[in-house]
Design a protein around this motif. Structure first.
Motif, PDB file in Angstrom:
ATOM      1  N   ASP A 132       0.824  -1.208   0.000  1.00  0.00           N
ATOM      2  CA  ASP A 132       0.000   0.000   0.000  1.00  0.00           C
ATOM      3  C   ASP A 132       0.864   1.267   0.000  1.00  0.00           C
ATOM      4  N   THR A 133       0.484   2.217  -0.800  1.00  0.00           N
ATOM      5  CA  THR A 133       1.192   3.515  -0.840  1.00  0.00           C
ATOM      6  C   THR A 133       0.236   4.693  -0.652  1.00  0.00           C
ATOM      7  N   LYS A 134      -1.077   4.417  -0.666  1.00  0.00           N
ATOM      8  CA  LYS A 134      -2.070   5.485  -0.550  1.00  0.00           C
ATOM      9  C   LYS A 134      -3.207   5.042   0.367  1.00  0.00           C
ATOM     10  N   ILE A 135      -3.921   6.021   0.889  1.00  0.00           N
ATOM     11  CA  ILE A 135      -5.149   5.731   1.625  1.00  0.00           C
ATOM     12  C   ILE A 135      -6.302   5.654   0.621  1.00  0.00           C
ATOM     13  N   LYS A 136      -6.969   4.544   0.631  1.00  0.00           N
ATOM     14  CA  LYS A 136      -8.123   4.394  -0.265  1.00  0.00           C
ATOM     15  C   LYS A 136      -9.324   5.156   0.288  1.00  0.00           C
ATOM     16  N   LEU A 143     -19.011   5.723  18.443  1.00  0.00           N
ATOM     17  CA  LEU A 143     -19.486   4.556  19.187  1.00  0.00           C
ATOM     18  C   LEU A 143     -20.396   4.966  20.337  1.00  0.00           C
ATOM     19  N   ASP A 144     -20.036   6.042  21.018  1.00  0.00           N
ATOM     20  CA  ASP A 144     -20.885   6.624  22.065  1.00  0.00           C
ATOM     21  C   ASP A 144     -20.473   8.085  22.231  1.00  0.00           C
ATOM     22  N   ASP A 145     -20.949   8.742  23.257  1.00  0.00           N
ATOM     23  CA  ASP A 145     -20.660  10.168  23.437  1.00  0.00           C
ATOM     24  C   ASP A 145     -19.193  10.453  23.737  1.00  0.00           C
ATOM     25  N   PHE A 146     -18.427   9.414  24.078  1.00  0.00           N
ATOM     26  CA  PHE A 146     -17.035   9.630  24.497  1.00  0.00           C
ATOM     27  C   PHE A 146     -16.001   8.881  23.648  1.00  0.00           C
ATOM     28  N   THR A 147     -16.474   8.020  22.758  1.00  0.00           N
ATOM     29  CA  THR A 147     -15.545   7.161  22.011  1.00  0.00           C
ATOM     30  C   THR A 147     -15.893   7.118  20.530  1.00  0.00           C
ATOM     31  N   ALA A 148     -14.853   7.172  19.691  1.00  0.00           N
ATOM     32  CA  ALA A 148     -15.027   7.044  18.240  1.00  0.00           C
ATOM     33  C   ALA A 148     -14.049   6.001  17.702  1.00  0.00           C
ATOM     34  N   LEU A 149     -14.395   5.469  16.558  1.00  0.00           N
ATOM     35  CA  LEU A 149     -13.535   4.498  15.877  1.00  0.00           C
ATOM     36  C   LEU A 149     -13.137   5.056  14.524  1.00  0.00           C
ATOM     37  N   LEU A 150     -11.828   5.113  14.273  1.00  0.00           N
ATOM     38  CA  LEU A 150     -11.305   5.530  12.969  1.00  0.00           C
ATOM     39  C   LEU A 150     -10.745   4.292  12.271  1.00  0.00           C
ATOM     40  N   VAL A 151     -11.211   4.039  11.063  1.00  0.00           N
ATOM     41  CA  VAL A 151     -10.729   2.911  10.266  1.00  0.00           C
ATOM     42  C   VAL A 151     -10.055   3.466   9.015  1.00  0.00           C
ATOM     43  N   LEU A 152      -8.780   3.151   8.824  1.00  0.00           N
ATOM     44  CA  LEU A 152      -8.040   3.567   7.639  1.00  0.00           C
ATOM     45  C   LEU A 152      -7.830   2.360   6.743  1.00  0.00           C
ATOM     46  N   ILE A 153      -8.080   2.520   5.461  1.00  0.00           N
ATOM     47  CA  ILE A 153      -7.963   1.429   4.497  1.00  0.00           C
ATOM     48  C   ILE A 153      -6.984   1.834   3.405  1.00  0.00           C
ATOM     49  N   VAL A 158      -4.766  -2.994   3.174  1.00  0.00           N
ATOM     50  CA  VAL A 158      -4.371  -2.953   4.580  1.00  0.00           C
ATOM     51  C   VAL A 158      -5.392  -2.144   5.372  1.00  0.00           C
ATOM     52  N   ILE A 159      -5.791  -2.661   6.523  1.00  0.00           N
ATOM     53  CA  ILE A 159      -6.788  -2.002   7.360  1.00  0.00           C
ATOM     54  C   ILE A 159      -6.215  -1.786   8.758  1.00  0.00           C
ATOM     55  N   GLU A 160      -6.341  -0.577   9.276  1.00  0.00           N
ATOM     56  CA  GLU A 160      -5.931  -0.277  10.637  1.00  0.00           C
ATOM     57  C   GLU A 160      -7.076   0.422  11.364  1.00  0.00           C
ATOM     58  N   LYS A 161      -7.232   0.080  12.646  1.00  0.00           N
ATOM     59  CA  LYS A 161      -8.312   0.653  13.451  1.00  0.00           C
ATOM     60  C   LYS A 161      -7.726   1.407  14.640  1.00  0.00           C
ATOM     61  N   LEU A 181     -12.590  14.642   5.383  1.00  0.00           N
ATOM     62  CA  LEU A 181     -11.316  13.914   5.416  1.00  0.00           C
ATOM     63  C   LEU A 181     -11.184  12.973   4.218  1.00  0.00           C
ATOM     64  N   ASN A 182     -12.268  12.320   3.844  1.00  0.00           N
ATOM     65  CA  ASN A 182     -12.207  11.440   2.669  1.00  0.00           C
ATOM     66  C   ASN A 182     -11.922  12.229   1.404  1.00  0.00           C
ATOM     67  N   GLU A 183     -12.524  13.400   1.294  1.00  0.00           N
ATOM     68  CA  GLU A 183     -12.281  14.232   0.113  1.00  0.00           C
ATOM     69  C   GLU A 183     -10.822  14.657   0.024  1.00  0.00           C
ATOM     70  N   LYS A 184     -10.198  14.914   1.177  1.00  0.00           N
ATOM     71  CA  LYS A 184      -8.819  15.396   1.199  1.00  0.00           C
ATOM     72  C   LYS A 184      -7.788  14.270   1.143  1.00  0.00           C
ATOM     73  N   MET A 185      -8.104  13.116   1.745  1.00  0.00           N
ATOM     74  CA  MET A 185      -7.092  12.072   1.912  1.00  0.00           C
ATOM     75  C   MET A 185      -7.175  10.939   0.892  1.00  0.00           C
ATOM     76  N   SER A 186      -8.341  10.635   0.399  1.00  0.00           N
ATOM     77  CA  SER A 186      -8.483   9.485  -0.502  1.00  0.00           C
ATOM     78  C   SER A 186      -7.608   9.658  -1.740  1.00  0.00           C
ATOM     79  N   GLY A 187      -6.740   8.690  -1.953  1.00  0.00           N
ATOM     80  CA  GLY A 187      -5.923   8.674  -3.152  1.00  0.00           C
ATOM     81  C   GLY A 187      -4.611   9.405  -3.070  1.00  0.00           C
ATOM     82  N   ILE A 188      -4.317  10.053  -1.931  1.00  0.00           N
ATOM     83  CA  ILE A 188      -3.032  10.757  -1.855  1.00  0.00           C
ATOM     84  C   ILE A 188      -1.974   9.850  -1.244  1.00  0.00           C
ATOM     85  N   ASP A 189      -0.714  10.094  -1.603  1.00  0.00           N
ATOM     86  CA  ASP A 189       0.394   9.295  -1.089  1.00  0.00           C
ATOM     87  C   ASP A 189       0.539   9.492   0.414  1.00  0.00           C
ATOM     88  N   PHE A 190       1.018   8.447   1.086  1.00  0.00           N
ATOM     89  CA  PHE A 190       1.205   8.517   2.538  1.00  0.00           C
ATOM     90  C   PHE A 190       2.077   9.708   2.942  1.00  0.00           C
TER      91      PHE A 190
END
Length: 340
Positions: A132-136, A143-153, A158-161, A181-190
């Motif tokens: 992998d060289t880019k974020i797809k 998840l609740d008022d205090f917790t969020a989940l970020l998934v990068l693909i 490759v998937i990271e949580k 964030l998807n508009e800015k990051m999708s397809g750009i090099d790491f």
């Protein structure tokens, strides 16, 4: 070396692999059809000792094979290397692994687990460097008022949580942040992520720190993708061998395997020259490995780094069986990765 010496040496090695006690001429004469007398066997054993193929333990009439003997034995086996190929067995292993694996990590873990069980040794796998060289895309879930989940693909799967602490962010704002964030990051090099500038509307400025933190996390994705993963299983299998009845010795071995950085330095190989490699005893660079054998085989190469799978066991192992098993698994992993 003449044929008679080779036959006697092979008989000693196979006898010692079967039972780790010094092998005497009487045992060879009785259990192996060598076609010569005990006296002749004793003379040949003396010659083999002088040549460095046999060692004589203190106060023992028998002999045990040296590392040089095992090297000769393995080199002879490799003259018939085609016999180690087993297409049907590799296919069955591949199908079994694919059936029980949801992703690459599962696939690798299941491979070393099965190899450890079938070989009765400690099994390991070094995954090839991820391509992998880019974020797809990324997914942001509240998840609740205090917790969020970020998934990068990544663009190659490759998937990271990452779990994040949050406060005072509405569901609507979450969707907006994810979209921006998807508009800015999708397809750009790491390597472009860290310097990424994101313009926020007035009503989103209050979430600027949170968004900045997300960008920093995403910029670390490159390091995660560039890292080399190493898996192992069957660590306690070493206790099944007489060589590791000494618990201090067993603990030292286990400590070495559990130190992933040290283990990687010992096991990595950027210059595979054959389908299967066997490193015997004193041929190992690390002092704690000089009483062990490594049998390993490559299955992929990415960015100059080989993915490889193998086993670690004492020098006294069944080479004929285990070289074939490792070859079968490397073929199965290679084929399975193409199917995933």
């Amino acid at each position: 070396m003449d044929t008679r010496k080779i036959n006697i040496l092979n008989a000693i090695i196979e006898a010692y692999i079967d039972m780790p006690t010094p092998v005497g001429s009487r045992t060879l004469s009785k259990d192996y059809d060598l076609g010569v007398s005990s006296a002749t066997i004793r003379n040949e054993m003396a010659d083999l000792e002088d040549l460095g193929f046999l060692n004589k333990p203190h106060q023992s009439a028998g002999r045990i094979p040296s590392d040089k003997a095992y090297r000769f034995y393995v080199d002879e086996l490799f003259k018939n290397f085609n016999s180690f190929h087993d297409i049907d067995a590799s296919r069955k292993i591949m199908e079994r692994l694919l059936l029980t694996s949801r992703n690459h990590e599962d696939f690798y873990k299941n491979a070393v687990n099965l190899l450890a069980n079938l070989s009765s040794c400690t099994a390991y796998l070094i995954a090839p460097q991820k391509a992998d060289t880019k974020i797809k895309r990324l997914t942001l879930v509240k998840l609740d008022d205090f917790t969020a989940l970020l998934v990068l693909i990544g663009d190659k799967g490759v998937i990271e949580k990452y779990f994040l602490e949050i406060e005072n962010i509405s569901d609507e704002d979450f969707h907006i942040i994810e979209k921006v964030l998807n508009e800015k990051m999708s397809g750009i090099d790491f390597n472009e992520i860290e310097s990424l500038k994101i313009s926020l509307s007035e009503d989103m400025i209050r979430h600027g720190k949170f968004i900045s933190d997300l960008v920093k996390i995403a910029s670390q994705f490159n390091k995660k993708v560039s890292s080399i993963d190493i898996y192992y299983d069957g660590l306690t299998n070493i206790l099944n061998f007489d060589e590791y009845k000494d618990l201090d010795k067993a603990r030292d071995f286990m400590g070495l395997v559990e130190d992933r950085d040290s283990l990687f330095q010992i096991l990595k190989n950027d210059t595979f020259t054959s389908d299967v490699e066997v490193i015997i005893g004193s041929e190992n660079s690390a002092s704690l490995m000089k009483e062990n054998t490594i049998i390993r085989a490559p299955f992929a190469k990415e960015h100059g780094i080989y993915g490889s799978i193998g086993i670690i066991g004492p020098v006294r192992i069944d080479y004929m069986k285990l070289v074939k098993v490792v070859k079968i698994f490397s073929d199965a992993v290679k084929s399975g990765l193409k199917e995933m």
